[in-house]
Design a protein around this motif. Structure first.
Motif, mmCIF file in Angstrom:
data_model
loop_
_atom_site.group_PDB
_atom_site.id
_atom_site.type_symbol
_atom_site.label_atom_id
_atom_site.label_comp_id
_atom_site.label_asym_id
_atom_site.label_seq_id
_atom_site.Cartn_x
_atom_site.Cartn_y
_atom_site.Cartn_z
ATOM 1 N N SER A 13 0.848 -1.112 -0.020
ATOM 2 C CA SER A 13 -0.118 0.104 0.086
ATOM 3 C C SER A 13 0.748 1.263 -0.019
ATOM 4 O O SER A 13 0.574 2.269 -0.657
ATOM 5 N N ALA A 14 1.862 1.417 0.532
ATOM 6 C CA ALA A 14 2.796 2.371 0.587
ATOM 7 C C ALA A 14 3.366 2.404 -0.710
ATOM 8 O O ALA A 14 3.567 3.584 -1.094
ATOM 9 N N ARG A 17 0.768 4.061 -2.910
ATOM 10 C CA ARG A 17 0.443 5.589 -2.515
ATOM 11 C C ARG A 17 1.848 6.460 -3.028
ATOM 12 O O ARG A 17 1.529 7.550 -3.555
ATOM 13 N N ILE A 18 2.959 6.054 -2.648
ATOM 14 C CA ILE A 18 4.277 6.706 -3.286
ATOM 15 C C ILE A 18 4.665 6.762 -4.382
ATOM 16 O O ILE A 18 5.264 7.420 -4.976
ATOM 17 N N LYS A 20 2.955 7.408 -6.989
ATOM 18 C CA LYS A 20 2.354 8.365 -7.726
ATOM 19 C C LYS A 20 3.389 9.682 -7.597
ATOM 20 O O LYS A 20 3.054 10.523 -8.409
ATOM 21 N N GLU A 21 4.154 9.650 -6.733
ATOM 22 C CA GLU A 21 5.072 10.940 -6.515
ATOM 23 C C GLU A 21 6.106 10.897 -7.806
ATOM 24 O O GLU A 21 6.867 9.902 -7.872
ATOM 25 N N ALA A 102 6.884 6.671 3.701
ATOM 26 C CA ALA A 102 5.591 6.456 3.012
ATOM 27 C C ALA A 102 5.026 5.229 3.980
ATOM 28 O O ALA A 102 3.675 5.187 4.237
ATOM 29 N N LYS A 105 3.728 6.550 7.206
ATOM 30 C CA LYS A 105 2.777 7.483 6.959
ATOM 31 C C LYS A 105 3.000 8.708 7.610
ATOM 32 O O LYS A 105 2.436 9.461 8.283
#
Length: 118
Positions: A13-14, A17-18, A20-21, A102, A105
């Motif tokens: 999940s990290a 999420r990351i 996309k950076e 990430a 969080k």
């Protein structure tokens, strides 16, 4: 086993999420290019298999004391390895740091203040 599955879920999940950076994408691409160059160099110059070449290239960049059992023999390989490690370790550590942040969080105190004012 349950803790492994939970940790893997948190890691994935990290990464999503990351992922996309733009900075993470750039670091990942740079690391891939560094690993590819290291793998191809050791494969061509040292004559190691592709798997051994990639393994050495990857493990050399992570901050561990893993003994790979592989050691560059040619003089040019030793010089390449010194430069490769200086460049690659910095990129690998940056990537690991971004991923670690990430996973936990991490939020800056300023971000929390901005959210509380909304």
């Amino acid at each position: 086993m349950i803790s492994f599955i939970l940790t893997l879920k948190r890691l994935l999940s990290a990464v999503i999420r990351i992922g996309k950076e733009p900075l993470f994408k750039t670091l990942l691409l740079t690391l891939a290019i560094i690993l590819l160059s290291g793998t191809m160099f050791y494969y061509g110059i040292e004559g190691w298999s592709l798997l051994n070449s990639f393994y050495f290239a990857f493990v050399s960049l992570i901050p561990t004391g893993v003994n790979t059992g592989l050691m560059p023999e040619a003089t040019i390989s030793k010089w390449f390895t010194m430069v490769y490690l200086v460049v690659g370790i910095g990129v690998m550590l940056m990537l690991i740091m971004r991923l670690g942040l990430a996973i936990i969080k991490f939020e800056k105190p300023e971000d929390k203040e901005v959210e509380s004012k909304k």
